[in-house]
Design an enzyme around this catalytic site. Structure first.
Site, PDB file in Angstrom:
ATOM      1  N   ALA A  73       0.832  -1.216   0.000  1.00  0.00           N
ATOM      2  CA  ALA A  73       0.000   0.000   0.000  1.00  0.00           C
ATOM      3  C   ALA A  73       0.864   1.263   0.000  1.00  0.00           C
ATOM      4  O   ALA A  73       0.339   2.373   0.033  1.00  0.00           O
ATOM      5  CB  ALA A  73      -0.929  -0.009   1.221  1.00  0.00           C
ATOM      6  N   ARG A  85      11.970   6.027   9.237  1.00  0.00           N
ATOM      7  CA  ARG A  85      12.707   6.565  10.387  1.00  0.00           C
ATOM      8  C   ARG A  85      12.055   7.882  10.788  1.00  0.00           C
ATOM      9  O   ARG A  85      11.941   8.783   9.964  1.00  0.00           O
ATOM     10  CB  ARG A  85      14.153   6.796   9.961  1.00  0.00           C
ATOM     11  CG  ARG A  85      15.077   7.201  11.066  1.00  0.00           C
ATOM     12  CD  ARG A  85      16.480   7.047  10.520  1.00  0.00           C
ATOM     13  NE  ARG A  85      17.489   7.568  11.374  1.00  0.00           N
ATOM     14  CZ  ARG A  85      18.776   7.484  11.097  1.00  0.00           C
ATOM     15  NH1 ARG A  85      19.178   6.905   9.991  1.00  0.00           N
ATOM     16  NH2 ARG A  85      19.655   7.971  11.914  1.00  0.00           N
ATOM     17  N   ASN A 122      12.681  -2.469  12.458  1.00  0.00           N
ATOM     18  CA  ASN A 122      12.477  -3.076  11.152  1.00  0.00           C
ATOM     19  C   ASN A 122      12.955  -4.519  11.135  1.00  0.00           C
ATOM     20  O   ASN A 122      12.394  -5.354  10.438  1.00  0.00           O
ATOM     21  CB  ASN A 122      13.117  -2.229  10.059  1.00  0.00           C
ATOM     22  CG  ASN A 122      12.192  -1.092   9.664  1.00  0.00           C
ATOM     23  OD1 ASN A 122      10.977  -1.250   9.720  1.00  0.00           O
ATOM     24  ND2 ASN A 122      12.741   0.028   9.299  1.00  0.00           N
ATOM     25  N   GLN A 182       8.941 -12.473   8.473  1.00  0.00           N
ATOM     26  CA  GLN A 182       8.826 -12.659   7.017  1.00  0.00           C
ATOM     27  C   GLN A 182       9.757 -13.776   6.553  1.00  0.00           C
ATOM     28  O   GLN A 182       9.378 -14.613   5.737  1.00  0.00           O
ATOM     29  CB  GLN A 182       9.116 -11.343   6.281  1.00  0.00           C
ATOM     30  CG  GLN A 182       8.002 -10.321   6.510  1.00  0.00           C
ATOM     31  CD  GLN A 182       8.197  -9.017   5.773  1.00  0.00           C
ATOM     32  OE1 GLN A 182       9.219  -8.802   5.118  1.00  0.00           O
ATOM     33  NE2 GLN A 182       7.230  -8.125   5.875  1.00  0.00           N
ATOM     34  N   VAL A 230      14.088  -4.406  -0.036  1.00  0.00           N
ATOM     35  CA  VAL A 230      14.173  -2.982  -0.365  1.00  0.00           C
ATOM     36  C   VAL A 230      14.047  -2.128   0.906  1.00  0.00           C
ATOM     37  O   VAL A 230      14.721  -1.130   1.071  1.00  0.00           O
ATOM     38  CB  VAL A 230      13.055  -2.600  -1.370  1.00  0.00           C
ATOM     39  CG1 VAL A 230      13.091  -1.125  -1.711  1.00  0.00           C
ATOM     40  CG2 VAL A 230      13.170  -3.449  -2.633  1.00  0.00           C
ATOM     41  N   ASN A 272      14.387  -0.338   4.262  1.00  0.00           N
ATOM     42  CA  ASN A 272      15.651   0.006   4.934  1.00  0.00           C
ATOM     43  C   ASN A 272      15.674  -0.337   6.422  1.00  0.00           C
ATOM     44  O   ASN A 272      14.635  -0.312   7.052  1.00  0.00           O
ATOM     45  CB  ASN A 272      15.921   1.504   4.755  1.00  0.00           C
ATOM     46  CG  ASN A 272      16.563   1.760   3.415  1.00  0.00           C
ATOM     47  OD1 ASN A 272      17.387   0.975   2.968  1.00  0.00           O
ATOM     48  ND2 ASN A 272      16.192   2.859   2.774  1.00  0.00           N
ATOM     49  N   ASP A 301      21.273   2.772  -6.497  1.00  0.00           N
ATOM     50  CA  ASP A 301      22.587   3.425  -6.363  1.00  0.00           C
ATOM     51  C   ASP A 301      23.408   3.210  -7.639  1.00  0.00           C
ATOM     52  O   ASP A 301      24.104   4.110  -8.115  1.00  0.00           O
ATOM     53  CB  ASP A 301      23.317   2.845  -5.149  1.00  0.00           C
ATOM     54  CG  ASP A 301      22.423   2.846  -3.926  1.00  0.00           C
ATOM     55  OD1 ASP A 301      22.116   3.921  -3.431  1.00  0.00           O
ATOM     56  OD2 ASP A 301      21.984   1.752  -3.505  1.00  0.00           O
ATOM     57  N   HIS A 307      23.676  -0.074   1.361  1.00  0.00           N
ATOM     58  CA  HIS A 307      22.782   0.957   0.813  1.00  0.00           C
ATOM     59  C   HIS A 307      22.576   2.013   1.906  1.00  0.00           C
ATOM     60  O   HIS A 307      21.597   1.996   2.649  1.00  0.00           O
ATOM     61  CB  HIS A 307      21.435   0.363   0.393  1.00  0.00           C
ATOM     62  CG  HIS A 307      20.426   1.424   0.052  1.00  0.00           C
ATOM     63  ND1 HIS A 307      20.509   2.186  -1.082  1.00  0.00           N
ATOM     64  CD2 HIS A 307      19.340   1.886   0.724  1.00  0.00           C
ATOM     65  CE1 HIS A 307      19.516   3.060  -1.095  1.00  0.00           C
ATOM     66  NE2 HIS A 307      18.800   2.897  -0.001  1.00  0.00           N
TER      67      HIS A 307
HETATM   68  P1  NAX Z   1       5.935   4.025   2.433  1.00  0.00           P
HETATM   69  O1  NAX Z   1       5.969   4.533   3.840  1.00  0.00           O
HETATM   70  O2  NAX Z   1       5.226   4.777   1.379  1.00  0.00           O
HETATM   71  O3  NAX Z   1       5.321   2.552   2.442  1.00  0.00           O
HETATM   72  C1  NAX Z   1       5.729   1.577   3.327  1.00  0.00           C
HETATM   73  C2  NAX Z   1       4.618   0.556   3.422  1.00  0.00           C
HETATM   74  O4  NAX Z   1       5.088  -0.529   4.209  1.00  0.00           O
HETATM   75  C3  NAX Z   1       3.351   1.100   4.108  1.00  0.00           C
HETATM   76  O5  NAX Z   1       2.209   0.800   3.324  1.00  0.00           O
HETATM   77  C4  NAX Z   1       3.336   0.350   5.423  1.00  0.00           C
HETATM   78  O6  NAX Z   1       2.031   0.119   5.919  1.00  0.00           O
HETATM   79  C5  NAX Z   1       4.026  -0.950   5.018  1.00  0.00           C
HETATM   80  N1  NAX Z   1       4.513  -1.768   6.109  1.00  0.00           N
HETATM   81  C6  NAX Z   1       5.005  -1.369   7.316  1.00  0.00           C
HETATM   82  N2  NAX Z   1       5.262  -2.440   8.085  1.00  0.00           N
HETATM   83  C7  NAX Z   1       4.939  -3.535   7.356  1.00  0.00           C
HETATM   84  C8  NAX Z   1       4.967  -4.927   7.623  1.00  0.00           C
HETATM   85  N3  NAX Z   1       5.350  -5.404   8.794  1.00  0.00           N
HETATM   86  N4  NAX Z   1       4.548  -5.766   6.639  1.00  0.00           N
HETATM   87  C9  NAX Z   1       4.111  -5.301   5.452  1.00  0.00           C
HETATM   88  N5  NAX Z   1       4.046  -3.988   5.156  1.00  0.00           N
HETATM   89  C10 NAX Z   1       4.458  -3.116   6.102  1.00  0.00           C
HETATM   90  O7  NAX Z   1       7.466   3.778   2.043  1.00  0.00           O
HETATM   91  P2  NAX Z   1       8.130   3.634   0.602  1.00  0.00           P
HETATM   92  O8  NAX Z   1       8.454   4.984   0.075  1.00  0.00           O
HETATM   93  O9  NAX Z   1       7.312   2.735  -0.223  1.00  0.00           O
HETATM   94  O10 NAX Z   1       9.532   2.963   1.012  1.00  0.00           O
HETATM   95  C11 NAX Z   1       9.576   1.633   1.487  1.00  0.00           C
HETATM   96  C12 NAX Z   1      10.958   1.301   2.004  1.00  0.00           C
HETATM   97  O11 NAX Z   1      11.929   1.357   0.959  1.00  0.00           O
HETATM   98  C13 NAX Z   1      11.487   2.245   3.086  1.00  0.00           C
HETATM   99  O12 NAX Z   1      12.087   1.474   4.107  1.00  0.00           O
HETATM  100  C14 NAX Z   1      12.538   3.041   2.357  1.00  0.00           C
HETATM  101  O13 NAX Z   1      13.507   3.559   3.237  1.00  0.00           O
HETATM  102  C15 NAX Z   1      13.091   1.989   1.434  1.00  0.00           C
HETATM  103  N6  NAX Z   1      13.904   2.437   0.290  1.00  0.00           N
HETATM  104  C16 NAX Z   1      14.914   1.640  -0.100  1.00  0.00           C
HETATM  105  C17 NAX Z   1      15.689   1.922  -1.209  1.00  0.00           C
HETATM  106  C18 NAX Z   1      16.799   1.018  -1.640  1.00  0.00           C
HETATM  107  O14 NAX Z   1      17.479   1.365  -2.609  1.00  0.00           O
HETATM  108  N7  NAX Z   1      17.053  -0.120  -0.987  1.00  0.00           N
HETATM  109  C19 NAX Z   1      15.474   3.173  -1.997  1.00  0.00           C
HETATM  110  C20 NAX Z   1      14.147   3.789  -1.771  1.00  0.00           C
HETATM  111  C21 NAX Z   1      13.610   3.692  -0.365  1.00  0.00           C
HETATM  112  O15 NAX Z   1      14.191   4.711   0.395  1.00  0.00           O
END
Ligand code: NAX
Length: 324
Positions: free
Chosen positions: A13, A92, A105, A112, A129, A131, A159, A187
């Protein structure tokens, strides 16, 4: 059309997922002959929003989309799953320390990993993905002892692609002319974008590149690109992250002989990096397998940078030992 495969997406979502899901359903990740069952996972309070995503998916009438499941139940979500994109994580919040984010996290990725271990297809391909992606991937991997550790990867593709684009801009060439870029390590802002082997239009870039541009401009630009985007957009990268998710999985499944950066288990690496870390190494993909590129030497000028990113990953791992 090939028999449907099951693709699970957590955080379905959220923002990155919203930019990824429709492209995946259109065939951009697994090819235009691969029919897909989408298993969209989020937490219970996000189910209403997730149902909205489902309605929109239905309204697209994608020919490749065989079924859509929305759930907060991990076993239902990962059941017989062939591909898992673990995107969901807590953001964060202001004042929160990195180690607290890791703990919070980490607790998401432990169950999972266990659920994947129990109910997923044993050949599942997993991309983490959310963080801190590398250490979250390590936690999930340790909690899934029946799955080959090499099936767990963490996302460094954003990156990597950011590095490709900055080099193409600098030398005013088409992106296809940029080759052999590596991003090592974590990352985070300790990651090490490495141009020591990079080529532009078939020529080694180190022969034309200024060291000051590389060290004072390029490296900090890539390390801090996420923050630059937050500053400009007011929110974090979503479409580019979604694109990186799709490219990472597409190349892993359909192959890519170019050098790529993939977060993977560090065991038995030839670069003197400690074992038991999810570390990004140069890799290539073919026949649904990624292989670390081992027959290269790590540039000595990067020693200090590499030590810093390795040390950060060791500290992250050691702060979640109880979850491994
Ligand atoms: P959002 O805050 O838009 O969406 C996160 C979603 O995860 C929410 O819908 C939330 O309800 C859900 N969620 C939380 N806990 C959960 C759980 N236990 N089980 C299933 N779903 C859960 O974040 P978004 O912009 O989509 O980013 C998601 C993640 O990607 C963040 O941790 C972000 O830091 C990370 N990223 C990683 C990147 C990478 O290169 N590895 C780059 C982009 C991004 O920063």
């Amino acid at each position: 059309m090939k028999k449907p495969v099951n693709v699970a997406i957590t955080g379905a979502a959220g923002n990155i997922a919203y930019s990824a899901i429709f492209r995946i359903a259109a065939g951009q990740m697994l090819g235009d002959q691969q029919s897909i069952n989408l298993k969209l996972i989020d937490i219970e309070p996000a189910m209403k929003v997730l149902n909205g995503v489902k309605f929109e998916l239905e309204d697209c009438a994608f020919p490749l989309l065989n079924s859509i499941t929305t759930t907060f139940d991990l076993k239902e979500g990962f059941d017989e799953c062939d591909y898992a994109l673990l995107i969901g994580a807590k953001p964060r919040i202001k004042g929160m320390e990195r180690k607290d984010l890791l703990k919070d996290n980490g607790k998401i990725f432990l169950p999972q990993g266990k659920a994947i271990n129990e109910v997923a297809n044993k050949k599942i391909k997993i991309l983490v993905v959310g963080n801190p992606a590398n250490t979250n991937a390590l936690i999930a991997m340790h909690n899934a002892p029946n799955i080959d550790p090499k099936q767990f990867t963490s996302m460094m593709r954003l990156d990597h692609d950011r590095s490709m684009a900055q080099v193409a801009n600098k030398y005013n060439v088409d992106i296809k002319e940029v080759k052999k870029i590596i991003v090592w390590g974590n990352h985070s802002n300790t990651q090490v974008p490495d141009l020591s082997k990079a080529e532009v239009s078939g020529k080694e870039i180190k022969d034309i590149m200024s060291t000051s541009w590389y060290k004072d401009d390029f490296i900090p630009r890539i390390q801090n690109r996420g923050a630059e985007i937050i500053e400009a957009r007011g929110s974090s990268s979503a479409a580019s992250a979604a694109n990186a998710v799709i490219m990472h999985m597409r190349d892993w499944v359909l192959g890519n002989n170019d050098w790529l950066s993939i977060g993977q288990i560090s065991n038995n690496n030839p670069f003197n990096i400690s074992d038991n870390l999810m570390f990004s190494f140069p890799s290539r993909c073919s026949n649904e397998v990624y292989e670390m590129i081992k027959d290269i030497e790590m540039s000595k000028t990067l020693d200090e940078y590499i030590k810093t990113t390795e040390k950060e990953l060791v500290q992250e791992r050691d702060s979640v030992l109880d979850l491994l």
